[in-house]
Design a protein around this motif. Structure first.
Motif, PDB file in Angstrom:
ATOM      1  N   ASP A   1       0.764  -1.059   0.015  1.00 20.71           N
ATOM      2  CA  ASP A   1       0.074  -0.248   0.066  1.00 20.71           C
ATOM      3  C   ASP A   1       0.672   1.153   0.028  1.00 20.71           C
ATOM      4  O   ASP A   1       1.967   1.203   0.636  1.00 20.71           O
ATOM      5  N   ALA A   2       0.343   2.273  -0.713  1.00 23.07           N
ATOM      6  CA  ALA A   2       1.038   3.459  -0.771  1.00 23.07           C
ATOM      7  C   ALA A   2       0.405   4.456   0.108  1.00 23.07           C
ATOM      8  O   ALA A   2      -0.864   4.570   0.415  1.00 23.07           O
ATOM      9  N   LYS A   3       0.773   5.697   0.521  1.00 21.89           N
ATOM     10  CA  LYS A   3       0.070   6.476   1.436  1.00 21.89           C
ATOM     11  C   LYS A   3       0.390   8.200   0.854  1.00 21.89           C
ATOM     12  O   LYS A   3       1.604   8.419   0.456  1.00 21.89           O
ATOM     13  N   VAL A   4      -0.569   9.009   0.654  1.00 17.52           N
ATOM     14  CA  VAL A   4      -0.336  10.318   0.446  1.00 17.52           C
ATOM     15  C   VAL A   4      -1.349  11.212   1.291  1.00 17.52           C
ATOM     16  O   VAL A   4      -2.453  10.894   1.584  1.00 17.52           O
ATOM     17  N   TYR A   5      -0.573  12.302   1.584  1.00 18.37           N
ATOM     18  CA  TYR A   5      -1.558  13.346   2.579  1.00 18.37           C
ATOM     19  C   TYR A   5      -2.297  14.289   1.843  1.00 18.37           C
ATOM     20  O   TYR A   5      -1.957  14.398   0.490  1.00 18.37           O
ATOM     21  N   LEU A   6      -3.301  14.652   2.367  1.00 15.21           N
ATOM     22  CA  LEU A   6      -4.221  15.509   1.550  1.00 15.21           C
ATOM     23  C   LEU A   6      -3.510  16.773   1.214  1.00 15.21           C
ATOM     24  O   LEU A   6      -2.718  17.467   1.873  1.00 15.21           O
ATOM     25  N   VAL A  56      -6.944  14.165  -2.189  1.00 17.35           N
ATOM     26  CA  VAL A  56      -8.171  14.856  -2.236  1.00 17.35           C
ATOM     27  C   VAL A  56      -8.784  14.796  -0.864  1.00 17.35           C
ATOM     28  O   VAL A  56      -9.153  16.027  -0.243  1.00 17.35           O
ATOM     29  N   THR A  57      -9.255  13.929  -0.679  1.00 16.36           N
ATOM     30  CA  THR A  57      -9.997  13.805   0.697  1.00 16.36           C
ATOM     31  C   THR A  57      -9.674  12.156   1.510  1.00 16.36           C
ATOM     32  O   THR A  57      -9.052  11.320   0.708  1.00 16.36           O
ATOM     33  N   GLU A  58     -10.045  12.160   2.643  1.00 10.41           N
ATOM     34  CA  GLU A  58      -9.623  10.699   3.412  1.00 10.41           C
ATOM     35  C   GLU A  58     -10.172   9.480   2.668  1.00 10.41           C
ATOM     36  O   GLU A  58     -11.358   9.482   2.513  1.00 10.41           O
ATOM     37  N   GLY A  59      -9.508   8.592   2.593  1.00  8.16           N
ATOM     38  CA  GLY A  59     -10.086   7.241   2.222  1.00  8.16           C
ATOM     39  C   GLY A  59      -9.080   6.529   1.420  1.00  8.16           C
ATOM     40  O   GLY A  59      -7.919   6.663   1.565  1.00  8.16           O
ATOM     41  N   GLU A  60      -9.338   5.528   0.735  1.00  8.76           N
ATOM     42  CA  GLU A  60      -8.652   4.576  -0.158  1.00  8.76           C
ATOM     43  C   GLU A  60      -8.946   4.512  -1.491  1.00  8.76           C
ATOM     44  O   GLU A  60     -10.539   4.303  -1.889  1.00  8.76           O
ATOM     45  N   THR A  61      -8.232   4.382  -2.444  1.00  2.26           N
ATOM     46  CA  THR A  61      -8.646   4.254  -3.976  1.00  2.26           C
ATOM     47  C   THR A  61      -7.565   3.160  -4.540  1.00  2.26           C
ATOM     48  O   THR A  61      -6.578   3.058  -3.989  1.00  2.26           O
ATOM     49  N   THR A  62      -7.970   2.801  -5.557  1.00  7.88           N
ATOM     50  CA  THR A  62      -7.101   1.857  -6.311  1.00  7.88           C
ATOM     51  C   THR A  62      -6.307   2.629  -7.499  1.00  7.88           C
ATOM     52  O   THR A  62      -7.224   3.055  -8.414  1.00  7.88           O
ATOM     53  N   GLN A  74      -1.676  -6.201 -23.224  1.00  7.99           N
ATOM     54  CA  GLN A  74      -1.574  -5.363 -22.155  1.00  7.99           C
ATOM     55  C   GLN A  74      -1.272  -5.819 -20.777  1.00  7.99           C
ATOM     56  O   GLN A  74      -1.680  -6.769 -20.667  1.00  7.99           O
ATOM     57  N   LEU A  75      -0.462  -4.991 -20.123  1.00  9.09           N
ATOM     58  CA  LEU A  75       0.078  -5.633 -18.647  1.00  9.09           C
ATOM     59  C   LEU A  75      -0.665  -4.505 -17.941  1.00  9.09           C
ATOM     60  O   LEU A  75      -0.764  -3.247 -18.275  1.00  9.09           O
ATOM     61  N   SER A  76      -1.084  -4.987 -16.590  1.00  7.71           N
ATOM     62  CA  SER A  76      -1.697  -4.059 -15.781  1.00  7.71           C
ATOM     63  C   SER A  76      -1.487  -4.316 -14.527  1.00  7.71           C
ATOM     64  O   SER A  76      -0.999  -5.582 -13.808  1.00  7.71           O
ATOM     65  N   GLU A  77      -1.194  -3.391 -13.458  1.00  4.65           N
ATOM     66  CA  GLU A  77      -0.787  -3.580 -11.823  1.00  4.65           C
ATOM     67  C   GLU A  77      -1.578  -2.820 -11.210  1.00  4.65           C
ATOM     68  O   GLU A  77      -1.641  -1.488 -11.531  1.00  4.65           O
ATOM     69  N   ASP A  78      -2.142  -3.237 -10.167  1.00  2.00           N
ATOM     70  CA  ASP A  78      -2.925  -2.266  -9.167  1.00  2.00           C
ATOM     71  C   ASP A  78      -2.204  -2.205  -7.983  1.00  2.00           C
ATOM     72  O   ASP A  78      -1.203  -2.916  -7.198  1.00  2.00           O
ATOM     73  N   VAL A  79      -2.359  -0.864  -7.213  1.00  2.00           N
ATOM     74  CA  VAL A  79      -1.959  -0.733  -5.743  1.00  2.00           C
ATOM     75  C   VAL A  79      -2.847   0.265  -5.092  1.00  2.00           C
ATOM     76  O   VAL A  79      -3.570   0.994  -5.732  1.00  2.00           O
ATOM     77  N   THR A  80      -2.846  -0.201  -3.715  1.00  2.00           N
ATOM     78  CA  THR A  80      -3.756   0.457  -2.916  1.00  2.00           C
ATOM     79  C   THR A  80      -3.196   1.958  -2.355  1.00  2.00           C
ATOM     80  O   THR A  80      -2.052   1.774  -2.131  1.00  2.00           O
ATOM     81  N   LEU A  81      -4.046   2.926  -2.573  1.00  4.17           N
ATOM     82  CA  LEU A  81      -3.428   4.194  -2.129  1.00  4.17           C
ATOM     83  C   LEU A  81      -4.364   4.678  -1.026  1.00  4.17           C
ATOM     84  O   LEU A  81      -5.560   4.766  -1.340  1.00  4.17           O
ATOM     85  N   LYS A  82      -3.883   5.130   0.212  1.00  3.32           N
ATOM     86  CA  LYS A  82      -4.439   5.703   1.419  1.00  3.32           C
ATOM     87  C   LYS A  82      -4.152   7.079   1.159  1.00  3.32           C
ATOM     88  O   LYS A  82      -3.007   7.412   1.533  1.00  3.32           O
ATOM     89  N   SER A  83      -5.223   7.909   1.321  1.00  2.00           N
ATOM     90  CA  SER A  83      -5.277   9.298   1.326  1.00  2.00           C
ATOM     91  C   SER A  83      -5.706   9.833   2.703  1.00  2.00           C
ATOM     92  O   SER A  83      -6.757   9.403   3.224  1.00  2.00           O
ATOM     93  N   SER A  84      -4.914  10.467   3.379  1.00  2.00           N
ATOM     94  CA  SER A  84      -5.104  10.794   4.818  1.00  2.00           C
ATOM     95  C   SER A  84      -4.493  12.027   5.401  1.00  2.00           C
ATOM     96  O   SER A  84      -3.754  12.866   4.642  1.00  2.00           O
ATOM     97  N   LYS A  85      -4.943  12.819   6.264  1.00  2.00           N
ATOM     98  CA  LYS A  85      -4.471  14.119   7.016  1.00  2.00           C
ATOM     99  C   LYS A  85      -3.189  13.852   7.345  1.00  2.00           C
ATOM    100  O   LYS A  85      -2.737  12.886   7.859  1.00  2.00           O
TER     101      LYS A  85
END
Length: 102
Positions: A1-6, A56-62, A74-85
């Protein structure tokens, strides 16, 4: 999982590892041809060709990276990104002789 702040940005990168005769090759960074998407842009956006995500706002997206090598599937890869304060460390004590980078 990756993480980004608002309101902050996180740069994603894609690499390709080829396999020849059962041996893994060295990773090659893909500088073009990768298409980036966010499953929930209301949580985090991502530049379709830049791979730069913004919280943008708190939560998780793929976050999905898609790449199609010429003449290939076609090759494809997913990662979960958590957005938080961003954590508030303003009241945390710092010990004598310690430093903290803010």
């Amino acid at each position: 999982d990756a993480k980004v702040y608002l309101g902050k940005e996180l740069q994603f990168k894609a690499s390709l590892i080829t396999v020849t005769n059962g041996e893994d090759g060295s990773p090659v960074e893909l500088n073009s041809g990768v298409i980036w998407t966010s499953s929930t842009p209301a949580i985090a956006t991502i530049g379709e060709t830049t791979g730069k995500a913004t919280g943008v706002t708190e939560g998780e997206t793929t976050i999905t990276a898609k790449y199609t090598p010429s003449g290939s599937t076609q090759l494809s890869e997913d990662v979960t990104l958590k957005s938080s304060k961003e954590p508030d460390h303003s009241g945390d004590p710092i010990g004598i002789g310690e430093e903290e980078e803010l």
